[in-house]
Design a protein around this motif. Sequence first.
Motif, short mmCIF file in Angstrom:
data_model
loop_
_atom_site.label_atom_id
_atom_site.label_comp_id
_atom_site.label_asym_id
_atom_site.label_seq_id
_atom_site.Cartn_x
_atom_site.Cartn_y
_atom_site.Cartn_z
N CYS A 1 50.15 16.15 87.33
CA CYS A 1 51.53 16.54 87.09
C CYS A 1 51.56 17.53 85.92
N ALA A 2 52.56 18.37 85.92
CA ALA A 2 52.67 19.41 84.91
C ALA A 2 54.14 19.62 84.56
N ALA A 3 54.36 20.14 83.35
CA ALA A 3 55.73 20.37 82.89
C ALA A 3 55.78 21.62 82.04
N ASP A 4 56.93 22.27 82.06
CA ASP A 4 57.12 23.45 81.22
C ASP A 4 58.59 23.65 80.93
N PRO A 5 58.93 23.99 79.68
CA PRO A 5 60.34 24.15 79.33
C PRO A 5 60.94 25.46 79.79
N ALA A 6 60.08 26.44 80.12
CA ALA A 6 60.59 27.77 80.40
C ALA A 6 60.50 28.17 81.87
N ALA A 7 59.66 27.49 82.64
CA ALA A 7 59.52 27.85 84.05
C ALA A 7 60.84 27.60 84.76
N ASP A 8 61.20 28.49 85.65
CA ASP A 8 62.44 28.31 86.39
C ASP A 8 62.17 28.44 87.88
N CYS B 1 60.93 22.13 83.83
CA CYS B 1 60.51 22.23 85.22
C CYS B 1 59.26 21.36 85.36
N LEU B 2 59.18 20.59 86.43
CA LEU B 2 58.08 19.67 86.66
C LEU B 2 57.40 19.97 87.98
N ALA C 1 54.08 20.77 94.82
CA ALA C 1 55.54 20.67 94.83
C ALA C 1 56.05 20.81 93.41
N ALA C 2 57.26 21.31 93.30
CA ALA C 2 57.88 21.47 91.98
C ALA C 2 59.36 21.14 92.07
N ILE C 3 59.90 20.72 90.93
CA ILE C 3 61.34 20.43 90.86
C ILE C 3 61.87 21.00 89.55
N ALA C 4 62.87 21.85 89.68
CA ALA C 4 63.46 22.46 88.50
C ALA C 4 64.40 21.48 87.80
#
Length: 124
Positions: free
Chosen positions: A95-102, A33-34, A49-52
């Motif tokens: 900008c940020a990223a995470d493998p588990a955020a949904d 998730c970004l 803003a975020a984009i899955a």
Amino acid sequence: QVQLMESGGGSVQAGGSLKLSCTSSTSSQRTHCLAWFRQGPGREREGVAAIASDGTTNYADSVKGRFTISKDNAKNTLYLQMNNLKSEDTAVYYCAADPAADNGPLDEQRYTYWGQGTQVTVSA
């Protein structure tokens, strides 16, 4: 370890546009998730803003209809198109990223990897 680098910041007059980019050191954005966050002068960092990973997007009310988040998996790059900029959009954008955020959360606590930020200044 995912490294993120933002670019595209600058100075613009109110009503103008800018497009930010965030390049990842890995192909992690295909599965992560970004998001974009910002921190204005004297203010706390806030989600913009975020984009899955499936492409679902989420926007803060303050930018809906003006900002568009998108990504190009082939280029490992995240974008933020900002139109009709206002003076209150002045901030450092991260900008940020995470493998588990949904579901594209706008909570900074949900993100593990962060870029160094790029300055956006909007003059009235």
